[in-house]
Design a protein around this motif. Sequence first.
Motif, PDB file in Angstrom:
ATOM      1  N   ALA A  69       0.843  -1.203   0.000  1.00 36.03           N
ATOM      2  CA  ALA A  69       0.000   0.000   0.000  1.00 36.03           C
ATOM      3  C   ALA A  69       0.878   1.253   0.000  1.00 36.03           C
ATOM      4  N   ASP A  74      -2.248   2.364  -3.366  1.00 36.86           N
ATOM      5  CA  ASP A  74      -3.587   1.747  -3.358  1.00 36.86           C
ATOM      6  C   ASP A  74      -3.819   0.990  -2.061  1.00 36.86           C
ATOM      7  N   ALA A  75      -5.088   0.906  -1.683  1.00 35.43           N
ATOM      8  CA  ALA A  75      -5.412   0.146  -0.475  1.00 35.43           C
ATOM      9  C   ALA A  75      -5.265  -1.350  -0.741  1.00 35.43           C
ATOM     10  N   VAL A  76      -5.007  -2.096   0.336  1.00 35.05           N
ATOM     11  CA  VAL A  76      -5.097  -3.554   0.277  1.00 35.05           C
ATOM     12  C   VAL A  76      -6.324  -3.938   1.096  1.00 35.05           C
ATOM     13  N   ASP A 213      -4.711   2.515   4.128  1.00 36.79           N
ATOM     14  CA  ASP A 213      -3.786   1.596   3.457  1.00 36.79           C
ATOM     15  C   ASP A 213      -4.340   0.172   3.502  1.00 36.79           C
ATOM     16  N   HIS A 236      -8.655  -1.210  -5.373  1.00 32.65           N
ATOM     17  CA  HIS A 236      -7.591  -2.036  -4.801  1.00 32.65           C
ATOM     18  C   HIS A 236      -7.142  -3.058  -5.827  1.00 32.65           C
TER      19      HIS A 236
END
Length: 698
Positions: A69, A74-76, A213, A236
């Motif tokens: 992240a 990008d988010a996980v 994150d 994601h």
Amino acid sequence: MPKDRSELPPVEELLTAAVTGLGGVERPGQVKMAQAVGDAIESEEHLAVQAGTGTGKSLAYLVPAIRHAAESGDAVVVSTATIALQRQLVDRDLPRLADALESLLPHRPEFAILKGRRNYLCRHKMAAGMPEDEDDQLFDPREVSATGRMVQRIQDWANETETGDRDEIVPGVSDQAWRQFSVTARECLGAQRCPSGADCFAELARERAGEADVVVTNHALLAIDAMEDFAVLPEHDVVVVDEAHELVDRVTSVVTGELSESTVGLAVRRAGRLVEQGVADRLQEAGEDLRALLAVAPPGRVDTLPQSLGMTLALVRDAAFACITALGPRNKDKDDPENAGLRKAAFTALDEVHDTAQRMLDAFGPAAGGDGAGDDEDMDSANSRDSANARDSASSGGANGGGTDARSEEVHRAEVVWLEEGRGRIPPTLRVAPLSVGGMLRDKLFGDRTVVLTSATLALGGTFDSLSRQWGLRAGEWTGLDVGSPFDHPRRGILYVATHLPQPGRDGLPEAYVDEIAELIEAAGGRTLGLFSSMRAAKAATEALRERLDVPLLCQGDDSTSQLVKQFAGDPATCLFGTLSLWQGVDVPGPSLTLVIIDRIPFPRPDDPLASARQRHVAATGGNGFMAVAATHAALLLAQGAGRLLRSMDDRGVVAVLDPRLATARYSGFLLNSLPPFWRTTDPAKVREALRRLTADA
Ligand code: SF4
């Protein structure tokens, strides 16, 4: 010193910092898993990791997830099956991890929890006093007043809450009370049009998730996000599915449709306020026909569509469609903001009824879907034959019960319909579910993101094949890794199979089983978790043994399960007997749990509609239905049940399986290979002696 994205420390270094920060010890399995997760993310290849209890698998996936992240921006998404694990991640693991890693990353890792919309208080529904959906006639006055008290508690809490999250309300409230203040994603007006959109709790949770994150969610929301046209989760490219052995069941629940007098009644009440009386009456009459039909039909799988059911489903579908048409254009809401919520709620309930009735008709092939004409046969005989098939199928180890035509029908069947018996206030309900969700998962979940699946139980019969097939993954599309367990199973645990006992029968718990349980518990001095395959067996054992033993014996249902587990953990002499939720949900390290007794191999019941339909379908397509469905189900539960024994490095004890088939049946190798590598014996004297020694040492 904060790092630039390009100079992030490697996974191993971050893991060491995390473990040190959390005051733990680095374990080889944990390091191996973290490296593999990091590699999978980098190479964009799906990964399945089995990591035994005590590995520290949360850190092993959270560390590479946070690193990714920080690197990608990008988010996980981390998905779990249970609220307990969600809470553990959000309240314990992630805050401590953020503290430990902050100085090594460009920014402090942010995390958020995101649930389905119906878990948040809907301010619009609350302010607008939107219609009560419940059918009051069904309630007795005591329930109405209990619900009234819960409604009052929700209203008081609503003035203070900052998150609107239902789980904050302690003690919890019933679904019935909560429904008065919540909407589903489909019922929501959308933040743009909703007068309360700017302070909507669900929208605020989404915003927080958008900045995080790591976003923690559940399998149901993950499935909805993957399958619906609208995005629920933030953008994601990596998903970690923890408790992955539950994924298929949770996804199946999300896509199961249901139809009953209640679902039709809800649509009638919602439509009744907005369409002409005659149009709503038509749906009400169709709902009454359905109620009358389901009230006398036997529960179970419906293999061929009886004419009466086909006609009733078509009536329900067409009457719902007439209401939908009478509601007018869907975009009329913008000229009618007053009624926007009511109309949206009505459309949602009517669509649900219409689409489910159509889906049930489609399940029987194209001929059934048009005019409701099914086989000229009543539901009773259709179901009786079904039960016989289910029995045949189970007793023959999965052989297909029908002839060539039936087999060809099975091959093409995509969905299964069954009738579930009414319970208390819940009326008999028809359900429809896909035979497999593998194709769906393959296209929608695995298609355009990297997925890491993990659990303590993924390798069944020694391989990941059974579960990877259910997930829809093909060879070459994923890698599997078993990082083992930090526990020394052969030295710390014994697997005892009571081969001298008779096979379990249909008529309750055999007397010899009760004697065996009594002797084992006496040797262990209590300290026993009894995992039974049915509530009936758990209760029978409790009743019989309470008279014979002088240790406290608790049975599931005596109190809330969490309370019972607390009592059990707090007093080593106490025993706890129960069924399914105990198989997976008990985590009691220490001497209070020294003996796990399993009464029989937990195959699905022969009349389980979905399992039996899946089994027949596999058999009809040339596979071994029994091994692919029944044995796989049993292996998973057995491994979960046996996994209750060793919960910490110091634990020792015995898993006793009373069902001799675990040692003697032709499928026993598959089941035994799914269990931890305990030292094995079939000698009752040896095992009792071992239990006495353990008790003396405790
Ligand atoms: S946006 Fe949807 S969930 Fe939020 S308050 Fe409005 S209707 Fe309720």
